[in-house]
Design a protein around this motif. Structure first.
Motif, PDB file in Angstrom:
ATOM      1  N   UNK A  59       1.004  -1.073  -0.281  1.00 16.61           N
ATOM      2  CA  UNK A  59       0.397  -0.062  -0.141  1.00 16.61           C
ATOM      3  C   UNK A  59       0.866   1.543   0.515  1.00 16.61           C
ATOM      4  N   UNK A  60       0.199   2.477  -0.362  1.00 16.57           N
ATOM      5  CA  UNK A  60       0.990   3.948  -0.276  1.00 16.57           C
ATOM      6  C   UNK A  60       0.393   4.529   0.102  1.00 16.57           C
ATOM      7  N   UNK A  61       0.688   5.445   1.069  1.00 12.26           N
ATOM      8  CA  UNK A  61      -0.250   6.780   1.912  1.00 12.26           C
ATOM      9  C   UNK A  61       1.159   7.920   0.886  1.00 12.26           C
ATOM     10  N   UNK A  62       0.203   8.962   0.714  1.00 13.59           N
ATOM     11  CA  UNK A  62       0.959  10.250   0.214  1.00 13.59           C
ATOM     12  C   UNK A  62       0.723  11.211   1.457  1.00 13.59           C
ATOM     13  N   UNK A  63       1.344  11.985   1.779  1.00 14.95           N
ATOM     14  CA  UNK A  63       1.050  12.879   1.800  1.00 14.95           C
ATOM     15  C   UNK A  63       1.630  14.161   1.516  1.00 14.95           C
ATOM     16  N   UNK A  64       1.886  15.606   2.788  1.00 18.39           N
ATOM     17  CA  UNK A  64       1.630  16.857   1.622  1.00 18.39           C
ATOM     18  C   UNK A  64       3.035  16.549   1.897  1.00 18.39           C
ATOM     19  N   UNK A  65       4.001  16.072   2.047  1.00 22.59           N
ATOM     20  CA  UNK A  65       5.716  15.958   2.073  1.00 22.59           C
ATOM     21  C   UNK A  65       6.265  15.149   1.115  1.00 22.59           C
ATOM     22  N   UNK A  66       5.659  14.077   1.703  1.00 23.27           N
ATOM     23  CA  UNK A  66       5.940  12.594   0.860  1.00 23.27           C
ATOM     24  C   UNK A  66       5.401  11.244   0.347  1.00 23.27           C
ATOM     25  N   UNK A  67       5.400  10.203  -0.208  1.00 25.55           N
ATOM     26  CA  UNK A  67       5.129   9.294  -0.103  1.00 25.55           C
ATOM     27  C   UNK A  67       5.907   7.742   0.524  1.00 25.55           C
ATOM     28  N   UNK A  68       5.225   7.629   1.027  1.00 23.81           N
ATOM     29  CA  UNK A  68       5.000   6.002   1.953  1.00 23.81           C
ATOM     30  C   UNK A  68       4.814   4.942   1.140  1.00 23.81           C
ATOM     31  N   UNK A  69       6.102   4.045   1.336  1.00 27.36           N
ATOM     32  CA  UNK A  69       5.840   2.355   1.431  1.00 27.36           C
ATOM     33  C   UNK A  69       4.671   1.654   2.857  1.00 27.36           C
ATOM     34  N   UNK A  70       3.981   1.046   2.627  1.00 25.20           N
ATOM     35  CA  UNK A  70       3.145   0.610   3.590  1.00 25.20           C
ATOM     36  C   UNK A  70       3.654  -0.906   3.556  1.00 25.20           C
ATOM     37  N   UNK A  71       4.098  -1.804   4.672  1.00 29.70           N
ATOM     38  CA  UNK A  71       4.745  -2.902   4.049  1.00 29.70           C
ATOM     39  C   UNK A  71       3.501  -4.477   4.468  1.00 29.70           C
ATOM     40  N   UNK A  72       3.617  -5.086   4.440  1.00 27.33           N
ATOM     41  CA  UNK A  72       3.099  -6.220   5.006  1.00 27.33           C
ATOM     42  C   UNK A  72       3.379  -6.686   6.216  1.00 27.33           C
ATOM     43  N   UNK A  73       3.814  -6.668   7.397  1.00 25.37           N
ATOM     44  CA  UNK A  73       3.322  -7.372   8.691  1.00 25.37           C
ATOM     45  C   UNK A  73       4.353  -8.482   8.990  1.00 25.37           C
ATOM     46  N   UNK A  74       2.990  -8.911   8.019  1.00 25.60           N
ATOM     47  CA  UNK A  74       2.706 -10.549   8.284  1.00 25.60           C
ATOM     48  C   UNK A  74       2.653 -11.385   7.141  1.00 25.60           C
ATOM     49  N   UNK A  75       4.253 -12.893   6.797  1.00 22.07           N
ATOM     50  CA  UNK A  75       2.696 -13.724   5.284  1.00 22.07           C
ATOM     51  C   UNK A  75       0.838 -14.064   5.419  1.00 22.07           C
TER      52      UNK A  75
END
Length: 132
Positions: A59-75
């Motif tokens: 997933x991705x979260x975009x803010x006024x500052x940057x874009x950040x990837x969201x990682x699966x914490x578990x399989x």
């Protein structure tokens, strides 16, 4: 002061994980993460019914500052996504541990989930990561 609820598990990538059933967890970004991002303006959620390996960018979260990837914490398999965030991404800023959840993952059995959660950080461990 950054909120770090004691009943959640955490990743070093600033995600929280909450067990909501014997085989299912809910995932979101931490209060610290949303404060570092600034105003969230867009969220790209994973597809439901997708299998994810631990560490996959899903997933991705975009803010006024940057874009950040969201990682699966578990399989696990993605079994639900928070569609409300598509229309109201700012919910990540106002309620990161409640209405701002991102997605839910399901594992095959409770023992597998127990083991996976045991590898994540507790609240004190996460505070150490963020210097709290």
């Amino acid at each position: 002061m950054t909120q770090t609820p004691e009943d959640l598990r955490y990743t070093e990538e600033h995600e929280w994980v909450q067990r909501i059933s014997p085989t299912r967890v809910r995932v979101g970004i931490t209060d610290y993460a949303q404060s570092q991002l600034g105003d969230v303006v867009f969220v790209q959620l994973p597809e439901a019914d997708r299998d994810a390996a631990a560490g996959d960018s899903i997933a991705e979260v975009e803010s006024t500052k940057s874009v950040s990837d969201i990682y699966a914490p578990l399989a696990a398999k993605v079994v639900a996504v928070n569609e409300d965030l598509v229309q109201k991404p700012e919910t990540l800023n106002t309620d990161p541990y409640g209405e701002g959840w991102l997605f839910e993952l399901e594992l095959a059995d409770p023992a597998t989930l127990d083991a996976a959660l045991g590898e994540l950080l507790d609240a004190a461990g996460y505070q150490g990561v963020i210097g709290g």
